[in-house]
Write an enzyme that holds these catalytic residues in place. Sequence first.
Site, PDB file in Angstrom:
ATOM      1  N   ASP A  73    -123.554 -59.195 -86.500  1.00 21.11           N
ATOM      2  CA  ASP A  73    -123.787 -57.796 -86.822  1.00 21.11           C
ATOM      3  C   ASP A  73    -123.854 -57.741 -88.331  1.00 21.11           C
ATOM      4  O   ASP A  73    -123.065 -58.402 -89.030  1.00 21.11           O
ATOM      5  CB  ASP A  73    -122.699 -56.868 -86.288  1.00 21.11           C
ATOM      6  CG  ASP A  73    -123.158 -55.409 -86.326  1.00 21.11           C
ATOM      7  OD1 ASP A  73    -124.373 -55.165 -86.117  1.00 21.11           O
ATOM      8  OD2 ASP A  73    -122.334 -54.520 -86.577  1.00 21.11           O
ATOM      9  N   TYR A 158    -134.092 -53.346 -94.859  1.00 22.70           N
ATOM     10  CA  TYR A 158    -133.952 -52.678 -96.160  1.00 22.70           C
ATOM     11  C   TYR A 158    -134.301 -53.598 -97.338  1.00 22.70           C
ATOM     12  O   TYR A 158    -134.095 -53.216 -98.495  1.00 22.70           O
ATOM     13  CB  TYR A 158    -132.516 -52.155 -96.320  1.00 22.70           C
ATOM     14  CG  TYR A 158    -132.105 -51.151 -95.263  1.00 22.70           C
ATOM     15  CD1 TYR A 158    -132.375 -49.788 -95.413  1.00 22.70           C
ATOM     16  CD2 TYR A 158    -131.463 -51.570 -94.092  1.00 22.70           C
ATOM     17  CE1 TYR A 158    -132.006 -48.872 -94.434  1.00 22.70           C
ATOM     18  CE2 TYR A 158    -131.091 -50.665 -93.102  1.00 22.70           C
ATOM     19  CZ  TYR A 158    -131.365 -49.327 -93.282  1.00 22.70           C
ATOM     20  OH  TYR A 158    -131.008 -48.421 -92.308  1.00 22.70           O
ATOM     21  N   ASP A 159    -134.805 -54.798 -97.078  1.00 22.69           N
ATOM     22  CA  ASP A 159    -135.049 -55.766 -98.156  1.00 22.69           C
ATOM     23  C   ASP A 159    -135.889 -55.219 -99.312  1.00 22.69           C
ATOM     24  O   ASP A 159    -135.575 -55.512-100.474  1.00 22.69           O
ATOM     25  CB  ASP A 159    -135.705 -57.046 -97.591  1.00 22.69           C
ATOM     26  CG  ASP A 159    -134.705 -57.943 -96.881  1.00 22.69           C
ATOM     27  OD1 ASP A 159    -133.491 -57.757 -97.070  1.00 22.69           O
ATOM     28  OD2 ASP A 159    -135.142 -58.845 -96.135  1.00 22.69           O
TER      29      ASP A 159
HETATM   30  P1  ITT Z   1    -129.566 -57.489 -82.851  1.00 24.08           P
HETATM   31  O1  ITT Z   1    -128.399 -56.578 -82.585  1.00 24.08           O
HETATM   32  O2  ITT Z   1    -130.417 -57.734 -81.637  1.00 24.08           O
HETATM   33  O3  ITT Z   1    -129.176 -58.759 -83.547  1.00 24.08           O
HETATM   34  P2  ITT Z   1    -130.328 -55.397 -84.724  1.00 24.08           P
HETATM   35  O4  ITT Z   1    -131.554 -55.141 -85.577  1.00 24.08           O
HETATM   36  O5  ITT Z   1    -129.870 -54.287 -83.827  1.00 24.08           O
HETATM   37  O6  ITT Z   1    -130.574 -56.764 -83.892  1.00 24.08           O
HETATM   38  P3  ITT Z   1    -127.885 -55.193 -86.211  1.00 24.08           P
HETATM   39  O7  ITT Z   1    -127.236 -54.326 -85.208  1.00 24.08           O
HETATM   40  O8  ITT Z   1    -127.116 -56.329 -86.817  1.00 24.08           O
HETATM   41  O9  ITT Z   1    -129.208 -55.889 -85.670  1.00 24.08           O
HETATM   42  O10 ITT Z   1    -128.426 -54.226 -87.345  1.00 24.08           O
HETATM   43  C1  ITT Z   1    -128.701 -54.748 -88.562  1.00 24.08           C
HETATM   44  C2  ITT Z   1    -129.621 -53.805 -89.309  1.00 24.08           C
HETATM   45  O11 ITT Z   1    -129.217 -53.897 -90.698  1.00 24.08           O
HETATM   46  C3  ITT Z   1    -131.047 -54.318 -89.245  1.00 24.08           C
HETATM   47  O12 ITT Z   1    -131.781 -53.700 -88.207  1.00 24.08           O
HETATM   48  C4  ITT Z   1    -131.565 -53.968 -90.639  1.00 24.08           C
HETATM   49  O13 ITT Z   1    -131.972 -52.632 -90.681  1.00 24.08           O
HETATM   50  C5  ITT Z   1    -130.316 -54.122 -91.510  1.00 24.08           C
HETATM   51  N1  ITT Z   1    -130.242 -55.504 -92.031  1.00 24.08           N
HETATM   52  C6  ITT Z   1    -129.406 -56.505 -91.617  1.00 24.08           C
HETATM   53  N2  ITT Z   1    -129.654 -57.640 -92.265  1.00 24.08           N
HETATM   54  C7  ITT Z   1    -130.685 -57.375 -93.096  1.00 24.08           C
HETATM   55  C8  ITT Z   1    -131.423 -58.154 -94.012  1.00 24.08           C
HETATM   56  O14 ITT Z   1    -131.210 -59.452 -94.160  1.00 24.08           O
HETATM   57  N3  ITT Z   1    -132.384 -57.548 -94.688  1.00 24.08           N
HETATM   58  C9  ITT Z   1    -132.645 -56.250 -94.533  1.00 24.08           C
HETATM   59  N4  ITT Z   1    -132.028 -55.434 -93.672  1.00 24.08           N
HETATM   60  C10 ITT Z   1    -131.040 -56.003 -92.951  1.00 24.08           C
END
Ligand code: ITT
Length: 208
Positions: A73, A158-159
């Site tokens: 997460d 958000y990169d």
């Molecule tokens: P899974 O649960 O299936 O892994 P998800 O997109 O729902 O996928 P998360 O609940 O971990 O994943 O949410 C993470 C969010 O945070 C992701 O959708 C991005 O918007 C942001 N995020 C996480 N890591 C990032 C990164 O490396 N670069 C940019 N945004 C990121």
Amino acid sequence: MLTPITLLVATHNQGKIREYRELLAGLSLTVTWLDALGITEEVEETGTTFAENALLKATQYASLGGHWTWADDSGLEVDALGGRPGVFSARYGGPGLSDEARYRYLLAQLQDVPVQERTARFRCVVAIVQPDGHAYTAEGTIEGRIVDTPRGRHGFGYDPVFFIPEQNATMAELEPAVKNRISHRALAAARARALLADLLKCTPNNHT
Ligand code: ITT
């Protein structure tokens, strides 16, 4: 005959899948994915911390898939927003938004916040759960600030609006190999890989 241990990397996020393909290369186990196992279920992320949600996902997918399971997460914490979007990063601004609509929503929340107060960090917690319920976590962070003008075409989420002073670039301007060396996910993954290496040492190589 001995079967190598299989590690299920449990994410539906295509950006994470691209990064984990690189970050998990060379491990002495077989890596598989939700798609490859035909697992389409979404796990509801009801936790209040990244660690709780990572453990929720890894635990549920470990019981669905029957393999050692890796889930993360991750998200963005913006100090001027009291740490938001945090665990709501994937849902910030409402369901069904594109990555671009979501970071534009974030920029709208920050429109009156001066540049020196736009400090933020990406945080990632990786959870590894074994089918018998043993669970482990590892965390990584990277500090930066939110810029008004999105820049760069790499990465995801958000990169384009996350500026890293040491790199003089947004995360989306970094080549994938560079992001995969310095990012929150890279740091968490390196720590989680070390945990895995220890676990593999004390596990007879006869699991599926
Ligand atoms: P899974 O649960 O299936 O892994 P998800 O997109 O729902 O996928 P998360 O609940 O971990 O994943 O949410 C993470 C969010 O945070 C992701 O959708 C991005 O918007 C942001 N995020 C996480 N890591 C990032 C990164 O490396 N670069 C940019 N945004 C990121």
